[in-house]
Design an enzyme around this catalytic site. Sequence first.
Site, short mmCIF file in Angstrom:
data_model
loop_
_atom_site.label_atom_id
_atom_site.label_comp_id
_atom_site.label_asym_id
_atom_site.label_seq_id
_atom_site.Cartn_x
_atom_site.Cartn_y
_atom_site.Cartn_z
N GLN A 100 0.85 -1.19 0.00
CA GLN A 100 0.00 0.00 0.00
C GLN A 100 0.88 1.24 0.00
O GLN A 100 1.71 1.41 0.89
CB GLN A 100 -0.87 -0.04 1.26
N GLU A 137 -10.31 -1.78 5.63
CA GLU A 137 -9.18 -1.90 6.54
C GLU A 137 -9.64 -1.79 8.00
O GLU A 137 -9.11 -2.42 8.89
CB GLU A 137 -8.19 -0.78 6.21
#
Lengths: 392, 352
Positions: A130, A250
């Site tokens: 990420q 997330e």
Amino acid sequence: MDRPMDLHYSDAQEAFRAEARAWLAGHAPAPRSLPSLDTADGFEAHRAWEAEMYADRWSVVSWPEAFGGRGVGIIEWLVFEEEYWRAQAPLRVSQNGVFLLAPTMFEFGTDAQKARFLPPMASAAEIWCQGWSEPDAGSDLAGIRSRARRSDAEGGWVLSGQKTWASRGAFAEWCFGLFRTDPEAERHRGLTYFLIDMATPGVTVRPIPQIDGETGFAELFFEDVFVADDLVLGQVGHGWNVAMATAGSERGLSLRSPARYSRAADRLVDLYADRLAVDPARAARSADAVARAWMDAEAYRLNTLWTATRVLDGGSVGPEASANKIHWSETDLAIHRAALDLLGPEAELHGDGVDAPWLDGYLFALAGPIYAGTNEIQRNVVAERMLGLPRG
Amino acid sequence: MHFAFSDQQLEFRDAVRQVLAKECTTDDLRAAVDAPSARTPRWATLAELGVVGLTVPEAHGGFGLGLVDLVALVEEAGRVALPEPLVETTGLAAPLLAELAADGSDGEADPRVTGWLGGIAKGGVAAAVGDAGRPTAPIAGADGADLLLLVTDVSGRLELHGLDAGACPVTPVASLDPTRRLGAPAWEPSPATLLAYGPRVDAMVDRTADRAAVVVGAELLGLADAMITMTASYARDRQQFGKPIGSFQAVKHLVAGAQVLLEFARPVVYGAAWALDERAPDATRAASVAKAYASEAALEAARVALQVHGAIGYTWECDLHLFLKRSWALAESWGSAGDHRARLLSSLLDGR
């Protein structure tokens, strides 16, 4: 039809559980037998394990069959996770892709992107990291400065800037990153979500040793990195919305399944029982903390089933995802802190030849209130979006 | 797996919420604090709606519903700090009496029991139930109750007794929250008051304690929600340094912390209600998690509410104290958070 409350799993769900349990019993490596996934050897060992799961369609059970899944629902996914953690199977090296990027790609990706990226993500042939945080943009994510310059001639974008704290970044093949495509636009606008091949010329990776000495994350440098138009996820200039979908995964239902904590809480009670036999006075001082941690895990399990039912009934997960993230990260810490207190002077033992699951788990848990948006940011979200308090 | 209230349950809950918002304002609460009474017009309204008789079996004039139905409504009662003994009567006494009535397999059900059940369903009987785990503690709702259900240990054997109002003197015991109507009955067990004894009473007593943990937990959820809502509203309005205090992170984080605890306490209480209705093997553990979580959530909401209100929250004039006091009392009744954590841990160790 008006359905009554029912917390039993269906016969079909139990059959699915039995099938998963049997497969894992025959295939999962012995608990803690693989090297850390934050080492080069460990990374490849974990990749091989995920490939084995993928071969028998166990790596992404909730995905459609066309992409390597079994097309099962969220409850079945939770059942699978219960079995996965029960078997003490390895941590998922593919988690950034499978649990964070994939839900976003299902929502925003083109058919071509899904066909290109999802199967190798599921087989762990391609591992994702990420690329969001920057040295000067952490909690203030909308303050990112890394830029993407338009190149009509080449039919794409030219990326430049620096990203940091990219988990799995040291070894990953691909990166999902947020870049500023319109420098004139107000902070949250003018951002675009890119899928970046880490082998592209101009990408430099500098691994960062973490608190445990392993290179779990990395700094990424982009110097005139070309990314073609078909690697934009969602619309140009709408990267913030796409990123918030990822952030929802997330913090919300998909990154941390309750089984992870239920299993750890049960092991904590085992540890308590063991220590009670060895040093009852010391153990008794931890009794309340042990019970509290077990309850935190149980509350997380129930909250997840409650939320999953709401989603299945057509509801959505909004700012509750922030409450969720606060709870799971603090639960993880509570479980491991209680364990270290039970271990007392033995808690610090670590190094070659010492298996220290509680200390390793504690070090991992310490990152929880920081990553995926610090818990302070999550409390702002809860206060502003659930309770209507004014922005500061 | 479908962990949600049914549409019907939600509709009923919303209807009760509307009625209570009108009939149990903070002015009404203050009147109840000055002159507490079990049988008010509001109690009659709740009986007409079917709330009071919710858990009374249909054969005795009630709805025959379970704890899942009840907790949704008791949460609403907590939201307005309802002063009447809904928890004691509908949450504790009626299910216990229903067990006794169903138990008379070898003959007719005890007419006293069926009489009380019918009375509860009509709103004519307000009950109080003793906590067998604390036999000498004053009993909530006993002062002014029409029916007392009491457990006593007679040489190692538990006995369940039922006493009509007037059958024994009840000394009122002062509470910080006068609507609790604590009372200490001066009674001696007698054959005339005996309802049941032996192992079945042991089981009934255990289930009553579990029900109490869950139903009181539901009331605590409503109280916590009310205190957080009041506090968020105050933090939006109150200005200091030229802006609403709710825009400061130090204040935001206090309120958000309480909200997170409440969010997670809710499914825990609802799930425990379901486990008790199902008589699931882990129902007792679930009840302990429910009471511990709901108590912690309400205590934290109370702490934060008072802190964010500041000095005004410390006054008699501000309504907050009505909710604080109930929360403090309920957090300690039928087992504190710490008591339930200890009970849970023993159970987890026994299971190993």
